[in-house]
Design a protein around this motif. Structure first.
Motif, PDB file in Angstrom:
ATOM      1  N   GLU A 133       4.655  -1.981  14.338  1.00  0.00           N
ATOM      2  CA  GLU A 133       4.736  -0.908  13.343  1.00  0.00           C
ATOM      3  C   GLU A 133       3.410  -0.167  13.168  1.00  0.00           C
ATOM      4  O   GLU A 133       3.383   0.954  12.661  1.00  0.00           O
ATOM      5  N   TYR A 134       2.306  -0.775  13.601  1.00  0.00           N
ATOM      6  CA  TYR A 134       1.007  -0.098  13.564  1.00  0.00           C
ATOM      7  C   TYR A 134       0.657   0.495  14.928  1.00  0.00           C
ATOM      8  O   TYR A 134       0.060   1.563  15.025  1.00  0.00           O
ATOM      9  N   ALA A 152       6.238  10.993  12.017  1.00  0.00           N
ATOM     10  CA  ALA A 152       7.250  10.600  11.026  1.00  0.00           C
ATOM     11  C   ALA A 152       8.647  11.000  11.494  1.00  0.00           C
ATOM     12  O   ALA A 152       9.601  10.218  11.374  1.00  0.00           O
ATOM     13  N   LEU A 157      10.572   7.995   9.880  1.00  0.00           N
ATOM     14  CA  LEU A 157       9.890   7.389   8.743  1.00  0.00           C
ATOM     15  C   LEU A 157       9.373   8.486   7.819  1.00  0.00           C
ATOM     16  O   LEU A 157       9.247   9.639   8.212  1.00  0.00           O
ATOM     17  N   ASN A 158       9.035   8.085   6.617  1.00  0.00           N
ATOM     18  CA  ASN A 158       8.375   8.967   5.665  1.00  0.00           C
ATOM     19  C   ASN A 158       6.947   9.218   6.155  1.00  0.00           C
ATOM     20  O   ASN A 158       6.311   8.321   6.698  1.00  0.00           O
ATOM     21  N   LYS A 159       6.439  10.437   5.965  1.00  0.00           N
ATOM     22  CA  LYS A 159       5.084  10.761   6.429  1.00  0.00           C
ATOM     23  C   LYS A 159       4.047   9.839   5.785  1.00  0.00           C
ATOM     24  O   LYS A 159       3.102   9.404   6.444  1.00  0.00           O
ATOM     25  N   ASN A 160       4.205   9.516   4.495  1.00  0.00           N
ATOM     26  CA  ASN A 160       3.249   8.633   3.823  1.00  0.00           C
ATOM     27  C   ASN A 160       3.229   7.248   4.463  1.00  0.00           C
ATOM     28  O   ASN A 160       2.171   6.628   4.582  1.00  0.00           O
ATOM     29  N   THR A 161       4.382   6.774   4.899  1.00  0.00           N
ATOM     30  CA  THR A 161       4.463   5.483   5.580  1.00  0.00           C
ATOM     31  C   THR A 161       3.692   5.549   6.890  1.00  0.00           C
ATOM     32  O   THR A 161       2.925   4.640   7.220  1.00  0.00           O
ATOM     33  N   VAL A 162       3.872   6.626   7.621  1.00  0.00           N
ATOM     34  CA  VAL A 162       3.157   6.803   8.891  1.00  0.00           C
ATOM     35  C   VAL A 162       1.659   6.844   8.653  1.00  0.00           C
ATOM     36  O   VAL A 162       0.891   6.183   9.356  1.00  0.00           O
ATOM     37  N   THR A 164      -0.054   5.598   6.206  1.00  0.00           N
ATOM     38  CA  THR A 164      -0.505   4.269   5.808  1.00  0.00           C
ATOM     39  C   THR A 164      -0.635   3.366   7.028  1.00  0.00           C
ATOM     40  O   THR A 164      -1.621   2.637   7.174  1.00  0.00           O
ATOM     41  N   ARG A 165       0.348   3.422   7.918  1.00  0.00           N
ATOM     42  CA  ARG A 165       0.301   2.587   9.120  1.00  0.00           C
ATOM     43  C   ARG A 165      -0.849   2.988  10.039  1.00  0.00           C
ATOM     44  O   ARG A 165      -1.510   2.128  10.631  1.00  0.00           O
ATOM     45  N   ARG A 168      -4.020   1.601   8.423  1.00  0.00           N
ATOM     46  CA  ARG A 168      -4.132   0.153   8.614  1.00  0.00           C
ATOM     47  C   ARG A 168      -4.447  -0.199  10.067  1.00  0.00           C
ATOM     48  O   ARG A 168      -5.223  -1.121  10.328  1.00  0.00           O
TER      49      ARG A 168
END
Length: 188
Positions: A133-134, A152, A157-162, A164-165, A168
């Protein structure tokens, strides 16, 4: 009696013209994105021959559904999405017998110093250690050159999730680099 002054179009001529237009569009697509699609495929599978096969299947599927590509600006992400799905199909079709073989480098090894080659291989191994996922969004950004919105959309996926990944993933690589440097200082 009515005389028709307008010549009826030859239906076969318009089909040929349409095919020629599609062929030119397809050739431009392959010309523009073949290297990027191959580079990403190679990063996914780490095998030159499998990467070539997946790229070939990707462009075959792209040919079949070329009419569905409405926005030429989205062509690269469209192709990467097809490639990702084609790679997933590879595992659905059969389980491959995996063997350890020497990795082939995508870059020209002769043009890099041995120190640079070692650093590149170390970085490649660190990226491979990342959780999928990263790893996948990071590769799409680094290898594919896609932005957060495009990633995204491709990964659904949601852009914020992308974002964040990606954050990280970069932090994990930074931590690995710092650990490696600290080990180097204590060994040196």
């Amino acid at each position: 009696m009515q005389i028709n002054f307008f010549r009826k179009k030859n239906p076969s001529a318009s089909v040929v013209s349409g095919m020629q237009t599609k062929q030119k569009r397809y050739e431009a697509l392959v010309q523009a994105y073949n290297r990027d699609v191959y580079r990403y495929a190679y990063w996914l599978v780490r095998d030159k021959h499998i990467a070539e096969d997946i790229v070939q299947e990707t462009f075959l599927r792209a040919w079949r559904s070329l009419d569905s590509l409405k926005d030429e600006k989205a062509a690269k992400s469209w192709l990467i999405t097809i490639l990702r799905r084609e790679n997933a199909r590879r595992f659905e079709r059969k389980q491959l017998n995996l063997v350890d073989i020497e990795d082939h480098s995508v870059t020209d090894a002769h043009s890099l110093s041995s120190e640079q080659q070692i650093e590149n291989e170390w970085l490649r191994r660190q990226i491979d250690k990342l959780a999928p996922e990263y790893k996948e969004p990071l590769l799409l950004q680094l290898i594919g050159g896609f932005n957060g919105d495009e990633i995204a959309e491709m990964l659904e996926l949601n852009k914020n999730t992308v974002m964040t990944r990606l954050f990280r993933a970069r932090n994990q690589l930074k931590d690995a680099l710092e650990d490696n440097q600290n080990r180097g200082q204590s060994n040196g």
